[in-house]
Scaffold this motif. Structure first.
Motif, PDB file in Angstrom:
ATOM      1  N   ALA A 211       4.977   3.478   1.316  1.00  0.00           N
ATOM      2  CA  ALA A 211       4.148   4.013   2.393  1.00  0.00           C
ATOM      3  C   ALA A 211       4.452   3.297   3.704  1.00  0.00           C
ATOM      4  CB  ALA A 211       2.668   3.845   2.038  1.00  0.00           C
ATOM      5  N   PRO A 212       4.231   3.954   4.846  1.00  0.00           N
ATOM      6  CA  PRO A 212       4.451   3.291   6.139  1.00  0.00           C
ATOM      7  C   PRO A 212       3.642   2.005   6.297  1.00  0.00           C
ATOM      8  CG  PRO A 212       4.192   5.652   6.457  1.00  0.00           C
ATOM      9  CD  PRO A 212       3.860   5.382   5.018  1.00  0.00           C
ATOM     10  N   SER A 213       2.478   1.956   5.665  1.00  0.00           N
ATOM     11  CA  SER A 213       1.636   0.762   5.769  1.00  0.00           C
ATOM     12  C   SER A 213       2.059  -0.349   4.823  1.00  0.00           C
ATOM     13  CB  SER A 213       0.178   1.141   5.476  1.00  0.00           C
ATOM     14  OG  SER A 213       0.062   1.702   4.177  1.00  0.00           O
ATOM     15  N   GLY A 214       3.052  -0.063   3.968  1.00  0.00           N
ATOM     16  CA  GLY A 214       3.516  -1.048   3.004  1.00  0.00           C
ATOM     17  C   GLY A 214       3.528  -0.460   1.607  1.00  0.00           C
ATOM     18  N   PRO A 215       4.273  -1.078   0.674  1.00  0.00           N
ATOM     19  CA  PRO A 215       4.374  -0.541  -0.680  1.00  0.00           C
ATOM     20  C   PRO A 215       3.004  -0.467  -1.365  1.00  0.00           C
ATOM     21  CG  PRO A 215       6.031  -2.229  -0.291  1.00  0.00           C
ATOM     22  CD  PRO A 215       5.091  -2.286   0.866  1.00  0.00           C
ATOM     23  N   ARG A 216       2.806   0.597  -2.125  1.00  0.00           N
ATOM     24  CA  ARG A 216       1.539   0.844  -2.813  1.00  0.00           C
ATOM     25  C   ARG A 216       1.848   1.195  -4.267  1.00  0.00           C
ATOM     26  NH1 ARG A 216      -1.364   5.609   0.003  1.00  0.00           N
ATOM     27  NH2 ARG A 216      -0.945   4.214   1.755  1.00  0.00           N
ATOM     28  N   VAL A 217       1.305   0.444  -5.220  1.00  0.00           N
ATOM     29  CA  VAL A 217       1.584   0.664  -6.638  1.00  0.00           C
ATOM     30  C   VAL A 217       0.477   1.521  -7.240  1.00  0.00           C
ATOM     31  CG1 VAL A 217       1.944  -0.429  -8.887  1.00  0.00           C
ATOM     32  CG2 VAL A 217       2.841  -1.506  -6.814  1.00  0.00           C
ATOM     33  N   VAL A 218       0.889   2.600  -7.912  1.00  0.00           N
ATOM     34  CA  VAL A 218      -0.072   3.520  -8.519  1.00  0.00           C
ATOM     35  C   VAL A 218       0.392   3.847  -9.930  1.00  0.00           C
ATOM     36  CG1 VAL A 218      -0.719   4.509  -6.290  1.00  0.00           C
ATOM     37  CG2 VAL A 218       1.068   5.608  -7.649  1.00  0.00           C
ATOM     38  N   GLU A 219      -0.550   4.252 -10.768  1.00  0.00           N
ATOM     39  CA  GLU A 219      -0.251   4.700 -12.123  1.00  0.00           C
ATOM     40  C   GLU A 219      -0.801   6.113 -12.278  1.00  0.00           C
ATOM     41  OE1 GLU A 219      -0.677   3.126 -16.763  1.00  0.00           O
ATOM     42  OE2 GLU A 219      -1.649   2.047 -15.120  1.00  0.00           O
TER      43      GLU A 219
END
Length: 378
Positions: A211-219
């Protein structure tokens, strides 16, 4: 799920882990791993059971004790899923590593990840574990993209430069300290730990969304269309996406409804291309990075990768003509199935995928116009 439903402010303690996953371990675990079809989540997606059997058989044949290496290097620059797992559920990862050790006859488990708070947390988790026949270790990782390749991890742990060893003796035969070695990434072992505790693995896919705001980890549930995941997290991918990291697969805007699968996501990274952003420019940036990360231990890396980066950059910058495009395609073909560590091969496939997924943009760039509305400086 593998991740906690709510991200904790500190790693789960051993007590919290046991409250969630218990102490029971399923019988006939190797057969269960076979039947579950568990695959590695580090990029290659190999069947875990096959690798465990190879190491087990080598241990039995030679009498040399095995080693399990937890690969938390995560050299993929956009990925955060492995460090997220180590920072939240380290004991689930350790359960998987210990389960693997028991299956193959290993006497040592080594967790390798970057120096810093996550490694410190792993060391605290190791201190919480009860005494066991298997020795537990934590070691700082080397930096760099190819440093996460399994033989490079072993080389680093053995005290050498973190360079892939190429196509010589396999790690299952001669790995860390010359012993039969299993190297599995963090997510793979977390899933093995879950399988050992519950008898099944969650039918989910773990992703890092760039994401532009920084990496985002999702499951998310396996089979979920990628576009639903991206829009559900407020991400603009109207220009397409790179699925699986810098060595991944390009999807054009029309293909974003692709269902997410283990084989498809590979390294588990999604880099969306927003409207008004040039996909060929994103590809050129990735290839330039990959060329800079080469360890230059073979001709394809030393000469082929810089040329691939130059040509891809020229295409992105609207500076390539038809002859230059032919040279780019020829370079891609020359690098296919080449390289001591497959780095040039995988990088060339990334470019080849972009040329197909964004064929209209390629034509526009040859004509001197970027379809995103701007030329891209390369």
């Amino acid at each position: 799920m593998i991740l906690p439903r709510q991200t904790p402010d500190r790693p789960w303690s051993l007590d919290r882990h046991l409250a969630e996953h218990g102490t029971r371990r399923v019988p006939d675990l190797l057969d269960l791993v076979h039947r579950s079809g568990l695959r590695g989540r580090g990029g290659a997606a190999r069947l875990v059971a096959d690798e465990l059997v190879r190491v087990r058989d080598e241990v039995h044949a030679t009498g040399r004790p095995g080693v399990v290496v937890v690969n938390g290097v995560e050299g993929e620059p956009l990925s955060r899923k492995d460090v997220t797992l180590l920072a939240t559920v380290p004991h689930l990862v350790l359960d998987g590593a210990l389960a693997a050790a028991g299956l193959v006859g290993a006497t040592d488990v080594v967790v390798c990840t970057a120096e810093g708070p996550v490694l410190q947390g792993v060391r605290r988790a190791l201190a919480q574990r009860p005494a066991a026949p298997v020795r537990l270790h934590a070691a700082p990782a080397a930096a760099g993209f190819v440093a996460g390749q399994e033989s490079a991890v072993v080389a680093h742990l053995d005290g050498f430069a973190a360079r892939p060893r190429g196509t010589g003796v396999p790690l299952w035969r001669k790995g860390l300290a010359g012993r039969p070695t299993v190297v599995k990434n963090v997510e793979t072992l977390a899933r093995l730990g879950h399988l050992a505790a519950h008898g099944h693995q969650p039918d989910t896919v773990l992703l890092t969304l760039a994401a532009p705001s920084g990496p985002r980890v999702v499951e998310v549930s396996a089979g979920t269309p990628l576009d639903l995941v991206l829009t559900g997290h407020g991400l603009d991918a109207r220009g397409g996406a790179l699925l699986g990291g810098f060595h991944g697969t390009w999807l054009g805007p029309a293909d974003l409804g692709t269902p997410l699968t283990v084989d498809g996501v590979r390294a588990g990274v999604v880099r969306p291309v927003a409207a008004g952003e040039c996909a060929l420019g994103v590809c050129a940036d990735a290839v330039r990075f990959l060329a800079g990360e080469s360890v230059r231990q073979c001709g394809p890396c030393t000469f082929g990768m810089p040329r691939l980066a130059d040509l891809t950059g020229a295409l992105a910058g609207c500076r390539l003509d038809a002859a230059g495009l032919r040279e780019l395609r020829r370079t891609v073909g020359l690098l296919a199935d080449r390289g001591a560590c497959r780095h040039p091969d995988a990088s060339a496939r990334t470019v080849a995928g972009a040329l197909v997924a964004f064929a209209d943009e390629v034509d526009a760039h040859l004509a001197g116009a970027c379809v995103a509305g701007r030329a891209v400086a390369a």
